[in-house]
Each structure stands twice: as structure tokens, then as C-alpha cells.
Design a protein around this motif. Sequence first.
Motif, PDB file in Angstrom:
ATOM      1  N   HIS A  55      -6.993 -12.367 -60.379  1.00  0.00           N
ATOM      2  CA  HIS A  55      -5.605 -12.812 -60.348  1.00  0.00           C
ATOM      3  C   HIS A  55      -5.389 -13.907 -59.303  1.00  0.00           C
ATOM      4  N   ALA A  56      -6.016 -13.767 -58.145  1.00  0.00           N
ATOM      5  CA  ALA A  56      -5.825 -14.738 -57.060  1.00  0.00           C
ATOM      6  C   ALA A  56      -6.364 -16.117 -57.398  1.00  0.00           C
ATOM      7  N   ALA A  57      -7.271 -16.183 -58.348  1.00  0.00           N
ATOM      8  CA  ALA A  57      -7.862 -17.478 -58.719  1.00  0.00           C
ATOM      9  C   ALA A  57      -6.805 -18.483 -59.142  1.00  0.00           C
ATOM     10  N   HIS A  58      -5.646 -17.998 -59.582  1.00  0.00           N
ATOM     11  CA  HIS A  58      -4.575 -18.883 -60.054  1.00  0.00           C
ATOM     12  C   HIS A  58      -3.441 -19.017 -59.053  1.00  0.00           C
ATOM     13  N   ASN A  59      -3.670 -18.572 -57.807  1.00  0.00           N
ATOM     14  CA  ASN A  59      -2.610 -18.596 -56.809  1.00  0.00           C
ATOM     15  C   ASN A  59      -2.960 -19.560 -55.676  1.00  0.00           C
ATOM     16  N   PRO A  60      -2.266 -20.686 -55.565  1.00  0.00           N
ATOM     17  CA  PRO A  60      -2.588 -21.651 -54.510  1.00  0.00           C
ATOM     18  C   PRO A  60      -2.251 -21.160 -53.107  1.00  0.00           C
ATOM     19  N   TYR A  61      -1.524 -20.047 -52.989  1.00  0.00           N
ATOM     20  CA  TYR A  61      -1.177 -19.496 -51.683  1.00  0.00           C
ATOM     21  C   TYR A  61      -2.191 -18.469 -51.189  1.00  0.00           C
ATOM     22  N   ALA A  62      -3.157 -18.096 -52.018  1.00  0.00           N
ATOM     23  CA  ALA A  62      -4.080 -17.005 -51.693  1.00  0.00           C
ATOM     24  C   ALA A  62      -5.223 -17.470 -50.805  1.00  0.00           C
ATOM     25  N   VAL A  63      -5.710 -16.541 -49.974  1.00  0.00           N
ATOM     26  CA  VAL A  63      -6.835 -16.825 -49.084  1.00  0.00           C
ATOM     27  C   VAL A  63      -8.155 -16.772 -49.834  1.00  0.00           C
ATOM     28  N   PHE A  64      -8.371 -15.699 -50.607  1.00  0.00           N
ATOM     29  CA  PHE A  64      -9.662 -15.488 -51.256  1.00  0.00           C
ATOM     30  C   PHE A  64      -9.531 -15.642 -52.764  1.00  0.00           C
ATOM     31  N   THR A  65     -10.112 -16.693 -53.295  1.00  0.00           N
ATOM     32  CA  THR A  65     -10.050 -16.958 -54.729  1.00  0.00           C
ATOM     33  C   THR A  65     -11.422 -16.933 -55.393  1.00  0.00           C
ATOM     34  N   GLU A  66     -12.487 -16.821 -54.594  1.00  0.00           N
ATOM     35  CA  GLU A  66     -13.822 -16.745 -55.180  1.00  0.00           C
ATOM     36  C   GLU A  66     -13.971 -15.432 -55.950  1.00  0.00           C
ATOM     37  N   GLN A  67     -14.586 -15.527 -57.133  1.00  0.00           N
ATOM     38  CA  GLN A  67     -14.730 -14.326 -57.962  1.00  0.00           C
ATOM     39  C   GLN A  67     -15.863 -13.436 -57.456  1.00  0.00           C
ATOM     40  N   VAL A  68     -15.704 -12.128 -57.654  1.00  0.00           N
ATOM     41  CA  VAL A  68     -16.722 -11.167 -57.247  1.00  0.00           C
ATOM     42  C   VAL A  68     -16.968 -10.193 -58.396  1.00  0.00           C
ATOM     43  N   THR A  69     -18.119  -9.551 -58.358  1.00  0.00           N
ATOM     44  CA  THR A  69     -18.453  -8.531 -59.337  1.00  0.00           C
ATOM     45  C   THR A  69     -18.346  -7.148 -58.698  1.00  0.00           C
ATOM     46  N   VAL A  70     -18.338  -6.136 -59.534  1.00  0.00           N
ATOM     47  CA  VAL A  70     -18.309  -4.769 -59.024  1.00  0.00           C
ATOM     48  C   VAL A  70     -19.523  -4.513 -58.136  1.00  0.00           C
ATOM     49  N   ASP A  71     -20.684  -4.991 -58.547  1.00  0.00           N
ATOM     50  CA  ASP A  71     -21.891  -4.781 -57.749  1.00  0.00           C
ATOM     51  C   ASP A  71     -21.774  -5.452 -56.381  1.00  0.00           C
ATOM     52  N   GLU A  72     -21.186  -6.641 -56.358  1.00  0.00           N
ATOM     53  CA  GLU A  72     -21.015  -7.329 -55.071  1.00  0.00           C
ATOM     54  C   GLU A  72     -20.035  -6.585 -54.178  1.00  0.00           C
ATOM     55  N   VAL A  73     -18.982  -6.050 -54.758  1.00  0.00           N
ATOM     56  CA  VAL A  73     -18.010  -5.285 -53.972  1.00  0.00           C
ATOM     57  C   VAL A  73     -18.669  -4.035 -53.395  1.00  0.00           C
ATOM     58  N   LEU A  74     -19.383  -3.313 -54.237  1.00  0.00           N
ATOM     59  CA  LEU A  74     -20.036  -2.083 -53.782  1.00  0.00           C
ATOM     60  C   LEU A  74     -21.172  -2.366 -52.811  1.00  0.00           C
ATOM     61  N   GLY A  75     -21.767  -3.554 -52.925  1.00  0.00           N
ATOM     62  CA  GLY A  75     -22.883  -3.907 -52.058  1.00  0.00           C
ATOM     63  C   GLY A  75     -22.475  -4.500 -50.726  1.00  0.00           C
TER      64      GLY A  75
END
Length: 395
Positions: free
Chosen positions: A181-201
Motif C-alpha cells: 500500500h505504501a508504494a503509492h504514498n508519496p508521504y511514506a517512509v518505507f516504500t520498498e517491497q518485501v516478502t513474507v520470507d524477508e519479514v520473517l528473516g
Amino acid sequence: MGNRVVVAGVGMVPFATPRRSEPYDVLAEGAVTAALADAGLGLDRVQQAYAGYVYGDSTSGQHALYRVGMTGIPVLNVNNNCSTGSSALFLARQAVASGAAECVLAFGFEQMRRGALKAQWDDRPSAFARFDEVLDAVGGQVDADVPMAPRYFGAAGTAYCDRYGMDPAVFAQVAVKARRHAAHNPYAVFTEQVTVDEVLGSPRVFGPLTRLQCCPPTCGAAAAVVVSEDFARRHGLRRDVVVAAQAMTTDTSSSFGGDPMALVGYDMTKAAAGQVYEAAAIGPEDLDVVELHDCFTTNEVLSYEALGLTPEGTAEKFIADGGNTYGGRVVTNPSGGLLSKGHPLGATGLAQCAELVWQLRGEAGPRQVDGATVALQHNIGLGGAAVVTVYVKAS
């Protein structure tokens, strides 16, 4: 409380990490200026102002507003931890609804330091002493290096999984959705996409929480101008977004009864949501878009159920079915939420307000929720306070 309250203007500045941020007064000036311009008003029309911030000296609100102008109006400073921005909005809305004022500014800002939240005073009783006692009794004491907030919300997530048999890995899907969702928000800090594995890792913080499941320390500011409908009509302001209902709740004895979910605001949220649904004569099934308090992935899941977006114990299916995103039951945190947009404590509630106003106006660009007419905002602060607000698109 007979006056109908209109949100005439909103504004915010892009959120940033502490090392990249302007000072708080510059941030606040940008947000207030944007909100006034959006409303089509000068500061001279504002009759009261409520300034929200958590970390700062007394009267920082005045100092920040003076960059925009010095008109002699009352300026009140508000601190309610993470619900500070919504608490300022609550007071502004209450002033207009009661007839005490016709045009009120609520603004929030935060210049945060790097690192986890921690107490600022060690020479007096802690506002969290009771919380710590409950958590120590339930889960045993943990390493002192574990930050306070992840400990509370991690324990709440563990309690939820134990109660309903959910795999803790499900929480990671919330972080992935937030980045999408943040990928489309110019006010957001973190817009890089992540995967479930990256989050858990990512590095483990506490319980089921990893680093990518925790909101970052953030600096930023946001503001809203609320007016009576009569004031808006007289001055030719837009009247298309109305505050249909708002409620603030604080802790009851149930918060400290030994349930980590209640400790982090589940019961406060449920009570506030029930009040606004009744006052607005709607139910959760009527909501099109929701900005909720996802300081941690665990709290987004708890909030789904406390707000009635899905029955208790069904959040896993709600997520698996895509009920929390575009094309699903209700779009939650189209802004990217606290997890990805960022969480400058004093600004968060007003940034949520801005996002929902844009959504109801149809001005949210690529993150627009089609046909949005009813929106809900949920903001909590431990210690504690929960603020739930319903906005409707006026016909």
C-alpha cells in the motif's frame, strides 16, 4: 454537541527517519500551511488551536505555530502518547460541536530520536509501572534490553496465537501488505517491497515480532482544520467530509486483568468502536476504508477484531481471503499505515485523518479506494487512550 462538524482542510508533510528530518517546527509549519491552504483559510480565521506532540518542551506547539503566524488565539498542547494526534483532533472537534468555536486547528508533530521508545524520566513513578507488573506476572520477566513497546505488543500477539491457534507467521503478511500500500504514498517512509520470507528473516525483536514487523521511529507533521457546517457555508468552504461520530476511551480494570491483548488496548478499542457505531447509526459492515493503529503487525490483527471488521478468532482467514486490502471486505491502511508510512507519535492521528479525507474526496490517486463514502480512524496510546472516529462523505 449539536453542531455538525466538517473537515474543511487537511495537510501533512512527507514523513522521514530522524537522520533525514527537518526540525519539528519546520515540519509543523509545512503541515499547518498545507491544511489552511486546503481549506482556503488564513490563520486569522482560526479561533483555537490544539497542538499534539509527545517529545518536546512545554509550549512547543506555540513555537511551531508562530512560524505560521501570531494571532493571539488559545493554543493548547496535548500529549496522550501514540494517540496524541487524535486526541488533539478530539478536542478540536469537541470545541466545534459544542459551539465553543466555529473554526479550530488541530496539528501534530514529532521530532523523534533514533532507536526504540523509552521512558524519559527515571526519578519519578512510571506511567507504565502497572503495565509492567501485569506483563511480568503473565509472561515472566525478560531481558532488560528488550524495548518496552515490542514487549507489550509481542506478548499480545503470542496470546492471540495461543488463544486461536494461529501460526505466528501470519503476522508477517500484514507487513507485506503495508509495504504494498505504501508504494503509492508519496508521504511514506518505507516504500520498498518485501516478502513474507524477508519479514520473517529480519532480526527477532520479541515474541513473534521481527524488525520488519515494528513501526520505525519517524519524524513528521500533519494538520486538520475543523469547522461548523454553518461556518463552512458562510465562507464558501467545502462541506463534503463530515465527522459522523467520535469517541475516546481510556483503560478500565479489564486492561490489567492479566490478558496481554487487553493490556495493549483491545478492550479500549472495542468500547470506542461500539460507541461510534451506535452514534453514527452504522456497523463495521458499512465501512469502505479504515486507517488503524498498526504500530506492530500484531496490533493490526488484534484491531481487525476489536473494531469488528471480522469476528473474533477469524483474522487469519480475513487476511488469507484478502479481506483487508483492495478488492476485499474493507481496505485497511491504504496509506501504508504506521508500519510503512511511519509513526511520528504526535502526527499519526492527524495523518490518518488526512488520508481518510483524501479517500472520501476521491483525491488519493493510485491508492484510491473506489466509491469510498464511509471511513473509520483508529488510534491508540498506551497508558492509555483509544480514539475512534467515523467520517462520511456528505451527500
